[in-house]
Design a protein around this motif. Structure first.
Motif, PDB file in Angstrom:
ATOM      1  N   GLY A  26      91.362  34.829  60.423  1.00 16.59           N
ATOM      2  CA  GLY A  26      91.963  36.241  61.411  1.00 16.59           C
ATOM      3  C   GLY A  26      91.032  37.006  61.415  1.00 16.59           C
ATOM      4  O   GLY A  26      89.829  37.250  62.274  1.00 16.59           O
ATOM      5  N   ARG A  27      91.039  38.240  60.574  1.00 20.65           N
ATOM      6  CA  ARG A  27      90.087  39.087  60.356  1.00 20.65           C
ATOM      7  C   ARG A  27      88.816  39.140  60.304  1.00 20.65           C
ATOM      8  O   ARG A  27      88.373  38.547  59.629  1.00 20.65           O
ATOM      9  N   VAL A  28      87.986  39.937  61.375  1.00 19.93           N
ATOM     10  CA  VAL A  28      85.807  39.168  61.056  1.00 19.93           C
ATOM     11  C   VAL A  28      85.793  40.675  61.482  1.00 19.93           C
ATOM     12  O   VAL A  28      85.460  42.210  62.130  1.00 19.93           O
ATOM     13  N   GLU A  29      84.814  40.881  60.885  1.00 21.96           N
ATOM     14  CA  GLU A  29      83.992  42.421  59.943  1.00 21.96           C
ATOM     15  C   GLU A  29      82.888  42.415  60.985  1.00 21.96           C
ATOM     16  O   GLU A  29      81.546  41.013  60.789  1.00 21.96           O
ATOM     17  N   ILE A  30      82.243  43.284  61.815  1.00 19.61           N
ATOM     18  CA  ILE A  30      81.230  42.851  62.440  1.00 19.61           C
ATOM     19  C   ILE A  30      80.278  44.487  62.652  1.00 19.61           C
ATOM     20  O   ILE A  30      80.888  45.214  62.689  1.00 19.61           O
ATOM     21  N   GLN A  31      78.879  43.933  62.041  1.00 17.39           N
ATOM     22  CA  GLN A  31      78.007  45.453  61.871  1.00 17.39           C
ATOM     23  C   GLN A  31      77.396  44.993  62.334  1.00 17.39           C
ATOM     24  O   GLN A  31      76.460  43.906  62.375  1.00 17.39           O
ATOM     25  N   TYR A  32      76.408  46.228  63.001  1.00 14.42           N
ATOM     26  CA  TYR A  32      75.892  45.981  64.018  1.00 14.42           C
ATOM     27  C   TYR A  32      74.574  47.260  63.732  1.00 14.42           C
ATOM     28  O   TYR A  32      75.104  48.102  63.716  1.00 14.42           O
ATOM     29  N   GLY A  82      94.172  37.031  65.684  1.00 18.42           N
ATOM     30  CA  GLY A  82      95.955  37.114  65.353  1.00 18.42           C
ATOM     31  C   GLY A  82      95.782  35.751  66.055  1.00 18.42           C
ATOM     32  O   GLY A  82      95.399  34.779  65.648  1.00 18.42           O
ATOM     33  N   ASP A  83      96.772  35.303  67.283  1.00 13.82           N
ATOM     34  CA  ASP A  83      96.940  34.052  67.623  1.00 13.82           C
ATOM     35  C   ASP A  83      96.556  34.087  69.138  1.00 13.82           C
ATOM     36  O   ASP A  83      96.960  32.903  69.954  1.00 13.82           O
ATOM     37  N   ARG A  84      95.696  34.916  69.766  1.00 13.97           N
ATOM     38  CA  ARG A  84      95.429  35.303  70.785  1.00 13.97           C
ATOM     39  C   ARG A  84      94.194  33.817  71.093  1.00 13.97           C
ATOM     40  O   ARG A  84      94.605  33.171  72.498  1.00 13.97           O
ATOM     41  N   LEU A  85      93.434  33.638  69.965  1.00 13.35           N
ATOM     42  CA  LEU A  85      92.473  32.619  70.272  1.00 13.35           C
ATOM     43  C   LEU A  85      92.393  31.133  70.015  1.00 13.35           C
ATOM     44  O   LEU A  85      92.567  31.409  68.368  1.00 13.35           O
ATOM     45  N   SER A  86      92.139  29.881  69.891  1.00 11.28           N
ATOM     46  CA  SER A  86      92.048  29.088  69.419  1.00 11.28           C
ATOM     47  C   SER A  86      91.470  28.221  68.372  1.00 11.28           C
ATOM     48  O   SER A  86      89.792  29.144  68.851  1.00 11.28           O
ATOM     49  N   ALA A  87      91.625  27.849  67.973  1.00  2.00           N
ATOM     50  CA  ALA A  87      90.149  27.362  66.650  1.00  2.00           C
ATOM     51  C   ALA A  87      89.440  26.801  67.593  1.00  2.00           C
ATOM     52  O   ALA A  87      89.251  26.175  68.234  1.00  2.00           O
ATOM     53  N   GLY A  88      88.038  27.423  67.100  1.00  2.00           N
ATOM     54  CA  GLY A  88      87.023  26.914  67.155  1.00  2.00           C
ATOM     55  C   GLY A  88      86.013  27.837  66.945  1.00  2.00           C
ATOM     56  O   GLY A  88      85.506  28.484  66.226  1.00  2.00           O
ATOM     57  N   VAL A 129      80.059  32.410  65.180  1.00  2.76           N
ATOM     58  CA  VAL A 129      81.611  32.576  64.237  1.00  2.76           C
ATOM     59  C   VAL A 129      82.380  31.366  64.351  1.00  2.76           C
ATOM     60  O   VAL A 129      82.748  31.563  66.064  1.00  2.76           O
ATOM     61  N   ALA A 130      82.791  30.698  63.259  1.00  2.00           N
ATOM     62  CA  ALA A 130      83.921  28.881  63.704  1.00  2.00           C
ATOM     63  C   ALA A 130      85.374  30.010  63.256  1.00  2.00           C
ATOM     64  O   ALA A 130      85.436  30.865  61.923  1.00  2.00           O
ATOM     65  N   ALA A 131      86.324  30.096  64.448  1.00  2.00           N
ATOM     66  CA  ALA A 131      87.424  30.209  63.395  1.00  2.00           C
ATOM     67  C   ALA A 131      88.033  29.316  63.669  1.00  2.00           C
ATOM     68  O   ALA A 131      88.066  28.373  64.189  1.00  2.00           O
ATOM     69  N   ILE A 132      89.036  28.994  62.492  1.00  2.00           N
ATOM     70  CA  ILE A 132      89.777  28.058  61.818  1.00  2.00           C
ATOM     71  C   ILE A 132      91.646  28.714  61.844  1.00  2.00           C
ATOM     72  O   ILE A 132      92.005  29.774  62.147  1.00  2.00           O
ATOM     73  N   GLN A 133      92.325  27.032  61.617  1.00  2.00           N
ATOM     74  CA  GLN A 133      93.507  27.321  61.660  1.00  2.00           C
ATOM     75  C   GLN A 133      93.800  27.960  60.677  1.00  2.00           C
ATOM     76  O   GLN A 133      93.365  27.847  59.257  1.00  2.00           O
TER      77      GLN A 133
END
Length: 102
Positions: free
Chosen positions: A29-35, A75-81, A98-102
């Protein structure tokens, strides 16, 4: 033993623009990105798929030197990958996976 709140502060000059945190990784789900940005100028923070296509622009505009953070909700916009977070700053580019999982 006593444990209390832990805080940290980073002082000093930022020597180069970079991604300092992308997490949790992997994420469902949510990813925190700091730069960190070392020089004033236009900064773009993008999420790319494995083909190099930009699937989300998380930041795009002028930034002063300093530390910044954004949150991205998959959210549901992107598939796992596998995806890439790319920071483009006046003094260079930084990329991390970054890996997106189900």
């Amino acid at each position: 033993m006593v444990f209390g709140p832990v805080s940290a502060s980073m002082s000093g000059t930022i020597s180069h623009s970079t991604l300092t945190l992308v997490g949790p990784n992997p994420t469902a789900g949510r990813v925190e990105i700091q730069y960190a940005v070392a020089r004033q100028g236009r900064v773009r923070l993008e999420l790319l798929d494995v083909s190099g296509r930009v699937v989300a622009t998380l930041a795009n505009g002028e930034r002063e030197p300093g530390r910044y953070g954004v949150a991205w909700d998959r959210g549901d916009r992107l598939s796992a990958g596998l995806y890439f977070v790319r920071l483009v700053a006046p003094d260079g580019t930084a990329v991390t996976k970054v890996a997106a999982i189900q």
